[in-house]
Design a protein around this motif. Structure first.
Motif, PDB file in Angstrom:
ATOM      1  N   TYR A  12       0.831  -1.201   0.000  1.00 44.72           N
ATOM      2  CA  TYR A  12       0.000   0.000   0.000  1.00 44.72           C
ATOM      3  C   TYR A  12       0.873   1.261   0.000  1.00 44.72           C
ATOM      4  O   TYR A  12       0.556   2.242  -0.670  1.00 44.72           O
ATOM      5  CB  TYR A  12      -0.939   0.018   1.204  1.00 44.72           C
ATOM      6  CG  TYR A  12      -2.149  -0.869   1.057  1.00 44.72           C
ATOM      7  CD1 TYR A  12      -2.892  -0.899  -0.127  1.00 44.72           C
ATOM      8  CD2 TYR A  12      -2.590  -1.661   2.110  1.00 44.72           C
ATOM      9  CE1 TYR A  12      -4.015  -1.691  -0.255  1.00 44.72           C
ATOM     10  CE2 TYR A  12      -3.715  -2.471   1.985  1.00 44.72           C
ATOM     11  CZ  TYR A  12      -4.426  -2.479   0.806  1.00 44.72           C
ATOM     12  OH  TYR A  12      -5.541  -3.264   0.680  1.00 44.72           O
ATOM     13  N   LEU A  15       2.010   1.959  -3.494  1.00 47.64           N
ATOM     14  CA  LEU A  15       0.927   2.497  -4.320  1.00 47.64           C
ATOM     15  C   LEU A  15       0.691   3.974  -4.018  1.00 47.64           C
ATOM     16  O   LEU A  15       0.444   4.769  -4.929  1.00 47.64           O
ATOM     17  CB  LEU A  15      -0.362   1.703  -4.079  1.00 47.64           C
ATOM     18  CG  LEU A  15      -0.369   0.277  -4.624  1.00 47.64           C
ATOM     19  CD1 LEU A  15      -1.606  -0.458  -4.149  1.00 47.64           C
ATOM     20  CD2 LEU A  15      -0.275   0.274  -6.135  1.00 47.64           C
ATOM     21  N   ILE A  16       0.788   4.343  -2.759  1.00 47.92           N
ATOM     22  CA  ILE A  16       0.599   5.746  -2.382  1.00 47.92           C
ATOM     23  C   ILE A  16       1.739   6.601  -2.940  1.00 47.92           C
ATOM     24  O   ILE A  16       1.506   7.665  -3.504  1.00 47.92           O
ATOM     25  CB  ILE A  16       0.481   5.883  -0.850  1.00 47.92           C
ATOM     26  CG1 ILE A  16      -0.849   5.271  -0.394  1.00 47.92           C
ATOM     27  CG2 ILE A  16       0.590   7.340  -0.414  1.00 47.92           C
ATOM     28  CD1 ILE A  16      -0.952   5.069   1.091  1.00 47.92           C
ATOM     29  N   GLU A  19       1.325   7.388  -6.428  1.00 50.02           N
ATOM     30  CA  GLU A  19       0.070   8.116  -6.645  1.00 50.02           C
ATOM     31  C   GLU A  19      -0.988   7.272  -7.347  1.00 50.02           C
ATOM     32  O   GLU A  19      -1.810   7.781  -8.102  1.00 50.02           O
ATOM     33  CB  GLU A  19       0.334   9.422  -7.389  1.00 50.02           C
ATOM     34  CG  GLU A  19       1.238  10.350  -6.611  1.00 50.02           C
ATOM     35  CD  GLU A  19       1.510  11.669  -7.316  1.00 50.02           C
ATOM     36  OE1 GLU A  19       1.030  11.880  -8.443  1.00 50.02           O
ATOM     37  OE2 GLU A  19       2.205  12.486  -6.714  1.00 50.02           O
ATOM     38  N   LYS A  20      -0.985   5.967  -7.077  1.00 48.58           N
ATOM     39  CA  LYS A  20      -2.018   5.071  -7.603  1.00 48.58           C
ATOM     40  C   LYS A  20      -3.184   4.950  -6.623  1.00 48.58           C
ATOM     41  O   LYS A  20      -4.266   4.541  -7.020  1.00 48.58           O
ATOM     42  CB  LYS A  20      -1.443   3.669  -7.869  1.00 48.58           C
ATOM     43  CG  LYS A  20      -0.289   3.648  -8.841  1.00 48.58           C
ATOM     44  CD  LYS A  20      -0.719   3.998 -10.238  1.00 48.58           C
ATOM     45  CE  LYS A  20       0.445   3.911 -11.195  1.00 48.58           C
ATOM     46  NZ  LYS A  20       0.130   4.460 -12.499  1.00 48.58           N
ATOM     47  N   ARG A  21      -2.928   5.260  -5.345  1.00 51.66           N
ATOM     48  CA  ARG A  21      -3.966   5.221  -4.305  1.00 51.66           C
ATOM     49  C   ARG A  21      -3.761   6.417  -3.393  1.00 51.66           C
ATOM     50  O   ARG A  21      -2.649   6.910  -3.244  1.00 51.66           O
ATOM     51  CB  ARG A  21      -3.844   3.964  -3.420  1.00 51.66           C
ATOM     52  CG  ARG A  21      -4.060   2.632  -4.047  1.00 51.66           C
ATOM     53  CD  ARG A  21      -5.498   2.210  -4.232  1.00 51.66           C
ATOM     54  NE  ARG A  21      -6.325   2.117  -3.051  1.00 51.66           N
ATOM     55  CZ  ARG A  21      -6.705   0.986  -2.476  1.00 51.66           C
ATOM     56  NH1 ARG A  21      -6.293  -0.160  -2.943  1.00 51.66           N
ATOM     57  NH2 ARG A  21      -7.531   1.014  -1.452  1.00 51.66           N
ATOM     58  N   ASP A  22      -4.852   6.872  -2.786  1.00 52.21           N
ATOM     59  CA  ASP A  22      -4.780   7.877  -1.737  1.00 52.21           C
ATOM     60  C   ASP A  22      -4.862   7.147  -0.414  1.00 52.21           C
ATOM     61  O   ASP A  22      -5.540   6.121  -0.306  1.00 52.21           O
ATOM     62  CB  ASP A  22      -5.959   8.860  -1.817  1.00 52.21           C
ATOM     63  CG  ASP A  22      -5.875   9.742  -3.049  1.00 52.21           C
ATOM     64  OD1 ASP A  22      -4.747  10.124  -3.417  1.00 52.21           O
ATOM     65  OD2 ASP A  22      -6.933  10.042  -3.627  1.00 52.21           O
ATOM     66  N   GLU A  24      -6.496   7.839   2.122  1.00 50.02           N
ATOM     67  CA  GLU A  24      -7.880   7.776   2.593  1.00 50.02           C
ATOM     68  C   GLU A  24      -8.666   6.641   1.940  1.00 50.02           C
ATOM     69  O   GLU A  24      -9.690   6.228   2.460  1.00 50.02           O
ATOM     70  CB  GLU A  24      -8.601   9.110   2.337  1.00 50.02           C
ATOM     71  CG  GLU A  24      -8.035  10.269   3.110  1.00 50.02           C
ATOM     72  CD  GLU A  24      -6.868  10.946   2.398  1.00 50.02           C
ATOM     73  OE1 GLU A  24      -6.639  10.682   1.202  1.00 50.02           O
ATOM     74  OE2 GLU A  24      -6.172  11.723   3.050  1.00 50.02           O
ATOM     75  N   SER A  25      -8.199   6.136   0.799  1.00 53.67           N
ATOM     76  CA  SER A  25      -8.917   5.072   0.102  1.00 53.67           C
ATOM     77  C   SER A  25      -8.536   3.677   0.596  1.00 53.67           C
ATOM     78  O   SER A  25      -9.139   2.696   0.178  1.00 53.67           O
ATOM     79  CB  SER A  25      -8.656   5.161  -1.406  1.00 53.67           C
ATOM     80  OG  SER A  25      -7.340   4.747  -1.707  1.00 53.67           O
ATOM     81  N   LEU A  26      -7.558   3.602   1.495  1.00 55.98           N
ATOM     82  CA  LEU A  26      -7.143   2.307   2.018  1.00 55.98           C
ATOM     83  C   LEU A  26      -8.178   1.769   2.992  1.00 55.98           C
ATOM     84  O   LEU A  26      -8.936   2.539   3.586  1.00 55.98           O
ATOM     85  CB  LEU A  26      -5.803   2.425   2.757  1.00 55.98           C
ATOM     86  CG  LEU A  26      -4.603   2.897   1.955  1.00 55.98           C
ATOM     87  CD1 LEU A  26      -3.377   2.955   2.848  1.00 55.98           C
ATOM     88  CD2 LEU A  26      -4.359   2.009   0.760  1.00 55.98           C
TER      89      LEU A  26
END
Length: 45
Positions: A12, A15-16, A19-22, A24-26
């Motif tokens: 994770y 990915l952050i 910049e593939k995930r934020d 807050e989306s985890l």
């Protein structure tokens, strides 16, 4: 509440950083461990 799988924390975090995930989306149980992991990387620990 699901158990945190330690091997997912660096996944994770990667990915952050890419910049593939934020953060807050985890899933909720991963937000704090991933934030701590990223902070430790920045501090060079």
């Amino acid at each position: 509440m699901a158990a945190v799988k330690n091997y997912m924390i660096p996944v994770y975090a990667a990915l952050i950083k890419r910049e593939k995930r934020d953060i807050e989306s985890l899933p909720e149980e991963y937000i704090v461990p991933v934030a701590e992991y990223l902070a430790a990387e920045v501090e060079g620990a």
